[in-house]
Scaffold this motif. Structure first.
Motif, short mmCIF file in Angstrom:
data_model
loop_
_atom_site.label_atom_id
_atom_site.label_comp_id
_atom_site.label_asym_id
_atom_site.label_seq_id
_atom_site.Cartn_x
_atom_site.Cartn_y
_atom_site.Cartn_z
N LEU A 184 48.86 -57.17 18.00
CA LEU A 184 48.25 -56.55 19.18
C LEU A 184 48.67 -57.27 20.46
CD1 LEU A 184 44.63 -55.84 17.86
CD2 LEU A 184 46.43 -54.16 18.33
N GLN A 185 48.75 -58.58 20.40
CA GLN A 185 49.16 -59.35 21.58
C GLN A 185 50.60 -59.02 21.97
OE1 GLN A 185 48.17 -63.68 22.01
NE2 GLN A 185 50.38 -63.94 21.95
N GLU A 186 51.51 -58.97 20.99
CA GLU A 186 52.89 -58.66 21.29
C GLU A 186 53.06 -57.22 21.76
OE1 GLU A 186 55.45 -60.79 21.43
OE2 GLU A 186 53.87 -62.27 21.10
N LEU A 187 52.24 -56.32 21.23
CA LEU A 187 52.29 -54.93 21.68
C LEU A 187 51.89 -54.83 23.15
CD1 LEU A 187 52.72 -51.97 20.87
CD2 LEU A 187 50.30 -51.87 20.22
N VAL A 188 50.85 -55.56 23.54
CA VAL A 188 50.42 -55.59 24.93
C VAL A 188 51.53 -56.14 25.82
CG1 VAL A 188 48.88 -56.84 26.51
CG2 VAL A 188 47.93 -55.66 24.53
N ILE A 189 52.19 -57.20 25.38
CA ILE A 189 53.28 -57.80 26.17
C ILE A 189 54.44 -56.81 26.30
CG2 ILE A 189 55.05 -59.61 26.18
CD1 ILE A 189 52.99 -61.47 24.91
N MET A 190 54.76 -56.07 25.23
CA MET A 190 55.83 -55.08 25.29
C MET A 190 55.53 -53.97 26.29
SD MET A 190 56.76 -54.69 21.23
CE MET A 190 57.70 -53.19 21.52
N ILE A 191 54.26 -53.56 26.37
CA ILE A 191 53.90 -52.43 27.24
C ILE A 191 53.67 -52.88 28.68
CG2 ILE A 191 52.16 -50.65 27.67
CD1 ILE A 191 51.66 -50.58 24.65
N TRP A 192 52.93 -53.96 28.88
CA TRP A 192 52.52 -54.36 30.24
C TRP A 192 53.15 -55.67 30.72
CZ3 TRP A 192 48.50 -52.38 26.99
CH2 TRP A 192 48.05 -51.12 27.37
N GLY A 193 53.91 -56.33 29.86
CA GLY A 193 54.56 -57.57 30.27
C GLY A 193 53.64 -58.77 30.10
N PRO A 194 54.19 -59.98 30.26
CA PRO A 194 53.41 -61.20 30.03
C PRO A 194 52.53 -61.61 31.21
CG PRO A 194 55.66 -61.77 30.57
CD PRO A 194 55.61 -60.27 30.54
N ILE A 195 52.72 -60.97 32.36
CA ILE A 195 51.94 -61.32 33.55
C ILE A 195 50.62 -60.56 33.56
CG2 ILE A 195 51.96 -61.51 36.06
CD1 ILE A 195 54.09 -63.16 34.64
N GLY A 196 49.55 -61.26 33.90
CA GLY A 196 48.23 -60.65 33.92
C GLY A 196 48.10 -59.54 34.96
N LYS A 197 47.13 -58.69 34.76
CA LYS A 197 46.85 -57.56 35.65
C LYS A 197 45.46 -57.72 36.27
CE LYS A 197 50.64 -55.56 34.21
NZ LYS A 197 51.85 -55.48 35.07
N ASN A 198 45.35 -57.40 37.54
CA ASN A 198 44.06 -57.46 38.23
C ASN A 198 43.31 -56.14 38.06
OD1 ASN A 198 44.42 -60.09 39.27
ND2 ASN A 198 45.65 -59.29 40.95
N VAL A 199 42.01 -56.25 37.93
CA VAL A 199 41.14 -55.08 37.82
C VAL A 199 40.07 -55.20 38.90
CG1 VAL A 199 39.54 -53.79 36.37
CG2 VAL A 199 41.53 -54.91 35.34
N SER A 200 39.97 -54.18 39.73
CA SER A 200 39.00 -54.22 40.82
C SER A 200 37.62 -53.77 40.33
CB SER A 200 39.44 -53.29 41.96
OG SER A 200 40.69 -53.68 42.47
N PRO A 201 36.58 -54.45 40.79
CA PRO A 201 35.22 -53.98 40.46
C PRO A 201 34.94 -52.67 41.19
CG PRO A 201 35.12 -55.74 42.08
CD PRO A 201 36.55 -55.63 41.67
N PRO A 202 33.95 -51.90 40.76
CA PRO A 202 33.63 -50.65 41.46
C PRO A 202 33.19 -50.92 42.89
CG PRO A 202 31.92 -51.23 39.88
CD PRO A 202 33.06 -52.16 39.63
N SER A 203 33.52 -49.99 43.77
CA SER A 203 33.21 -50.17 45.19
C SER A 203 31.71 -50.33 45.42
CB SER A 203 33.74 -48.98 46.00
OG SER A 203 33.20 -47.76 45.51
N SER A 204 30.90 -49.70 44.58
CA SER A 204 29.45 -49.80 44.75
C SER A 204 28.93 -51.21 44.44
CB SER A 204 28.74 -48.80 43.83
OG SER A 204 29.09 -49.01 42.48
N LEU A 205 29.74 -52.00 43.73
CA LEU A 205 29.33 -53.36 43.40
C LEU A 205 30.17 -54.41 44.12
CD1 LEU A 205 28.71 -53.04 39.55
CD2 LEU A 205 27.02 -53.05 41.39
N ALA A 206 30.93 -53.96 45.12
CA ALA A 206 31.67 -54.92 45.94
C ALA A 206 30.70 -55.58 46.93
CB ALA A 206 32.79 -54.20 46.70
N GLY A 207 31.06 -56.75 47.38
CA GLY A 207 30.21 -57.44 48.35
C GLY A 207 29.22 -58.37 47.69
N ILE A 208 28.21 -58.73 48.46
CA ILE A 208 27.28 -59.76 48.01
C ILE A 208 25.83 -59.32 48.18
CG2 ILE A 208 28.85 -61.68 48.53
CD1 ILE A 208 27.34 -62.03 51.18
#
Length: 285
Positions: free
Chosen positions: A105-129
């Protein structure tokens, strides 16, 4: 004092994610007596499914709904096609089988998305403080704590107050006897394995906006999950909860007091538990 309280809340947020990650592992071992080294990979794939859904739709809530179901289905498919044939084998062979699945599974992920991590944004309704007087805290982290607490209550209710939960608890004591009473033990094993995968995938969804998705996060998560299970006790729901909170709070607080020793203190706590209570804080003998 504000810094300590901030780190304490961060630790609770980490702890509940660790709980979701570990409770599936401990339930699976308790019922199936099966060591699953692919559990961390379910967490990783959950984060990547979240990345894909958020990238395509911009809707984190859709990912929160769909990704755990996808990972639960993946876990059941793997259990039916690969894992179930290793139930009768010794633990060392189970480790080899599930470690092979995790690496694939790890190698499959690397084949599809590469070895560099991807950022995921939180929902706009939960942005801020959130501001409470002079104290501020990120909305998303507060949501993680509240939502995970709700999931913990639902899982506890499912294990303690339902027929399925009674079968899981009975099966963890004597799976052969449960089978002799007419229960389809094979189906029970599959559902339990899928539930463990679903909870690990849910942990990956919640963690993705905090730390992103990367191919090696599963290895880190698996190590943390086993520490939590060792501290809390194998097969114990309460142990997974307490162990997750202990590890999360300790990591967070120590990172501000002694950053270099944060991981060391976690392992020291695990060693102390092993020496004083080899079965864990809440594990059965």
């Amino acid at each position: 004092m504000e810094l300590f309280f901030f780190q304490l809340l961060n630790g609770l947020g980490l702890g509940v994610i660790y709980f979701l990650l570990s409770v599936g592992l401990t339930i699976t071992f308790g019922l199936l007596n099966f060591v699953n080294f692919a559990h961390g990979a379910f967490y990783m794939v959950g984060a990547y499914v979240t990345f894909v859904i958020v990238s395509l739709t911009g809707n984190f809530w859709l990912a929160l709904l769909i990704a755990p179901l996808v990972i639960g289905t993946l876990a059941i498919a793997l259990e039916q096609s690969v894992v179930k044939f290793s139930y009768v084998l010794e633990h060392k062979y189970q480790i080899l089988v599930t470690l092979g699945v995790a690496l694939m599974l790890q190698e499959l992920v690397i084949m599809i998305w590469g070895p560099i991590g991807k950022n995921v944004s939180p929902p706009s309704s939960l942005a801020g403080i959130i501001e409470i007087g002079d104290f501020i805290y990120p909305k998303y982290r507060a949501f993680v704590i509240a939502f995970s607490a709700l999931i913990a209550i639902v899982v506890w209710w499912g294990l303690e107050k339902t027929k399925f939960g009674a079968l899981v608890r009975a099966g963890s004591e004597n799976a052969q006897m449960v089978g002799l009473l007419g229960v389809n033990i094979t189906r029970l094993f599959s559902i339990t394995f899928g539930l463990g995968g679903l909870l690990a995938g849910l942990a990956g969804v919640l963690a993705a906006p905090l730390r992103g998705a990367d191919p090696f996060m599963g290895v880190e998560a698996l190590g943390i999950a086993f520490i939590v299970v060792v501290i809390g006790g194998m097969g114990s729901f309460l142990g997974a909860l307490v162990g997750g909170l202990v590890v999360g709070v300790m990591q967070s607080v120590m990172s501000s007091v002694w950053p270099e020793g944060a991981s060391l203190m976690v392992y020291a706590a695990m060693a102390a538990v092993i020496l004083s209570r080899p079965r864990g804080l809440f594990g059965r003998a």
